[in-house]
Motif scaffolding. Structure first.
Motif, PDB file in Angstrom:
ATOM      1  N   PRO A  14     -35.446 -10.312 -11.169  1.00 48.19           N
ATOM      2  CA  PRO A  14     -34.014  -9.989 -11.113  1.00 48.19           C
ATOM      3  C   PRO A  14     -33.515  -9.861  -9.680  1.00 48.19           C
ATOM      4  CG  PRO A  14     -35.168  -8.542 -12.645  1.00 48.19           C
ATOM      5  CD  PRO A  14     -36.216  -9.294 -11.878  1.00 48.19           C
ATOM      6  N   ALA A  15     -32.300 -10.320  -9.450  1.00 47.06           N
ATOM      7  CA  ALA A  15     -31.658 -10.209  -8.143  1.00 47.06           C
ATOM      8  C   ALA A  15     -30.170 -10.046  -8.374  1.00 47.06           C
ATOM      9  CB  ALA A  15     -31.943 -11.462  -7.318  1.00 47.06           C
ATOM     10  N   MET A  16     -29.433  -9.700  -7.312  1.00 44.65           N
ATOM     11  CA  MET A  16     -27.980  -9.616  -7.420  1.00 44.65           C
ATOM     12  C   MET A  16     -27.377 -10.851  -6.778  1.00 44.65           C
ATOM     13  SD  MET A  16     -27.281  -6.906  -9.054  1.00 44.65           S
ATOM     14  CE  MET A  16     -25.515  -6.668  -8.787  1.00 44.65           C
ATOM     15  N   PRO A  18     -24.512 -14.588  -7.554  1.00 42.54           N
ATOM     16  CA  PRO A  18     -23.646 -15.353  -8.453  1.00 42.54           C
ATOM     17  C   PRO A  18     -24.441 -16.034  -9.562  1.00 42.54           C
ATOM     18  CG  PRO A  18     -24.029 -16.591  -6.460  1.00 42.54           C
ATOM     19  CD  PRO A  18     -24.743 -15.278  -6.288  1.00 42.54           C
ATOM     20  N   CYS A  19     -23.773 -16.217 -10.707  1.00 44.36           N
ATOM     21  CA  CYS A  19     -24.369 -16.921 -11.835  1.00 44.36           C
ATOM     22  C   CYS A  19     -23.892 -18.366 -11.790  1.00 44.36           C
ATOM     23  CB  CYS A  19     -23.937 -16.260 -13.148  1.00 44.36           C
ATOM     24  SG  CYS A  19     -24.359 -17.229 -14.607  1.00 44.36           S
ATOM     25  N   PHE A  20     -24.807 -19.324 -11.868  1.00 45.74           N
ATOM     26  CA  PHE A  20     -24.409 -20.737 -11.763  1.00 45.74           C
ATOM     27  C   PHE A  20     -23.696 -21.215 -13.014  1.00 45.74           C
ATOM     28  CE2 PHE A  20     -27.959 -21.924 -14.400  1.00 45.74           C
ATOM     29  CZ  PHE A  20     -27.713 -23.226 -14.823  1.00 45.74           C
ATOM     30  N   MET A  21     -23.856 -20.500 -14.123  1.00 37.26           N
ATOM     31  CA  MET A  21     -23.225 -20.892 -15.373  1.00 37.26           C
ATOM     32  C   MET A  21     -21.778 -20.412 -15.447  1.00 37.26           C
ATOM     33  SD  MET A  21     -25.173 -22.493 -17.814  1.00 37.26           S
ATOM     34  CE  MET A  21     -24.742 -21.741 -19.391  1.00 37.26           C
ATOM     35  N   CYS A  22     -21.557 -19.104 -15.313  1.00 40.07           N
ATOM     36  CA  CYS A  22     -20.213 -18.554 -15.543  1.00 40.07           C
ATOM     37  C   CYS A  22     -19.457 -18.290 -14.254  1.00 40.07           C
ATOM     38  CB  CYS A  22     -20.297 -17.301 -16.402  1.00 40.07           C
ATOM     39  SG  CYS A  22     -21.196 -15.937 -15.643  1.00 40.07           S
ATOM     40  N   GLN A  23     -20.058 -18.583 -13.102  1.00 39.87           N
ATOM     41  CA  GLN A  23     -19.386 -18.528 -11.805  1.00 39.87           C
ATOM     42  C   GLN A  23     -19.009 -17.116 -11.373  1.00 39.87           C
ATOM     43  OE1 GLN A  23     -18.839 -21.806 -10.277  1.00 39.87           O
ATOM     44  NE2 GLN A  23     -20.195 -22.213 -11.974  1.00 39.87           N
ATOM     45  N   ARG A  24     -19.444 -16.090 -12.097  1.00 40.33           N
ATOM     46  CA  ARG A  24     -19.160 -14.732 -11.653  1.00 40.33           C
ATOM     47  C   ARG A  24     -20.159 -14.353 -10.569  1.00 40.33           C
ATOM     48  NH1 ARG A  24     -19.326 -11.045 -16.724  1.00 40.33           N
ATOM     49  NH2 ARG A  24     -21.034 -12.436 -17.209  1.00 40.33           N
ATOM     50  N   ASP A  25     -19.759 -13.437  -9.691  1.00 36.27           N
ATOM     51  CA  ASP A  25     -20.611 -13.049  -8.577  1.00 36.27           C
ATOM     52  C   ASP A  25     -20.992 -11.582  -8.702  1.00 36.27           C
ATOM     53  OD1 ASP A  25     -22.068 -13.251  -6.290  1.00 36.27           O
ATOM     54  OD2 ASP A  25     -20.427 -13.977  -5.047  1.00 36.27           O
ATOM     55  N   TYR A  26     -21.975 -11.159  -7.914  1.00 39.02           N
ATOM     56  CA  TYR A  26     -22.458  -9.780  -7.888  1.00 39.02           C
ATOM     57  C   TYR A  26     -22.909  -9.336  -9.271  1.00 39.02           C
ATOM     58  CZ  TYR A  26     -20.173 -10.102  -3.420  1.00 39.02           C
ATOM     59  OH  TYR A  26     -19.793 -10.519  -2.177  1.00 39.02           O
ATOM     60  N   LEU A  27     -23.733 -10.160  -9.889  1.00 36.89           N
ATOM     61  CA  LEU A  27     -24.308  -9.838 -11.183  1.00 36.89           C
ATOM     62  C   LEU A  27     -25.811  -9.699 -11.023  1.00 36.89           C
ATOM     63  CD1 LEU A  27     -22.538 -12.618 -13.250  1.00 36.89           C
ATOM     64  CD2 LEU A  27     -22.101 -10.190 -13.507  1.00 36.89           C
ATOM     65  N   ALA A  28     -26.444  -9.020 -11.973  1.00 34.19           N
ATOM     66  CA  ALA A  28     -27.902  -9.043 -12.037  1.00 34.19           C
ATOM     67  C   ALA A  28     -28.287 -10.401 -12.615  1.00 34.19           C
ATOM     68  CB  ALA A  28     -28.410  -7.925 -12.923  1.00 34.19           C
ATOM     69  N   VAL A  29     -28.926 -11.211 -11.809  1.00 38.81           N
ATOM     70  CA  VAL A  29     -29.271 -12.573 -12.221  1.00 38.81           C
ATOM     71  C   VAL A  29     -30.773 -12.789 -12.095  1.00 38.81           C
ATOM     72  CG1 VAL A  29     -27.032 -13.626 -11.681  1.00 38.81           C
ATOM     73  CG2 VAL A  29     -28.772 -13.419  -9.886  1.00 38.81           C
ATOM     74  N   VAL A  30     -31.263 -13.789 -12.821  1.00 38.28           N
ATOM     75  CA  VAL A  30     -32.670 -14.171 -12.707  1.00 38.28           C
ATOM     76  C   VAL A  30     -32.739 -15.662 -12.412  1.00 38.28           C
ATOM     77  CG1 VAL A  30     -33.584 -12.369 -14.234  1.00 38.28           C
ATOM     78  CG2 VAL A  30     -32.845 -14.562 -15.202  1.00 38.28           C
ATOM     79  N   ALA A  31     -33.791 -16.077 -11.716  1.00 44.03           N
ATOM     80  CA  ALA A  31     -33.990 -17.490 -11.429  1.00 44.03           C
ATOM     81  C   ALA A  31     -34.335 -18.197 -12.739  1.00 44.03           C
ATOM     82  CB  ALA A  31     -35.115 -17.673 -10.413  1.00 44.03           C
TER      83      ALA A  31
END
Ligand code: ZN
Length: 82
Positions: A14-16, A18-31
């Motif tokens: 997990p990292a903080m 942007p999401c490449f799918m929904c274009q939102r930023d500052y989210l908890a994302v995973v590679a």
């Protein structure tokens, strides 16, 4: 250019960001994979990691599950006839 997805793999740290799918930023994302382009005349090879948020990771996982349930080609078991 190609996209490689590795859902639920061991590299999903997990990292903080942007999401490449929904274009939102500052989210908890995973590679979830990477975008790659081989080198050739006029351009260099690139490899960009793709990060997706939990919601989009779920959507991708569902898409994968659907694809496995109704394959484009019928599944042929490995092995050879005797
Ligand atoms: Zn997302």
């Amino acid at each position: 250019m190609s996209v490689h997805l590795r859902l639920g793999g061991p590299l999903t740290i997990p990292a903080m960001g942007p999401c490449f799918m929904c274009q939102r930023d500052y989210l908890a994302v995973v590679a979830v994979g990477e975008l790659t382009r081989n080198c050739g005349p006029g351009h260099e090879a690139i490899e960009i990691p793709l990060y997706a948020c939990g919601v989009c990771e779920g959507i991708l996982t569902l898409l994968l599950a659907d694809a496995l349930r109704s394959p484009v080609r019928p599944y042929v078991p490995a092995g050879h006839p005797h």
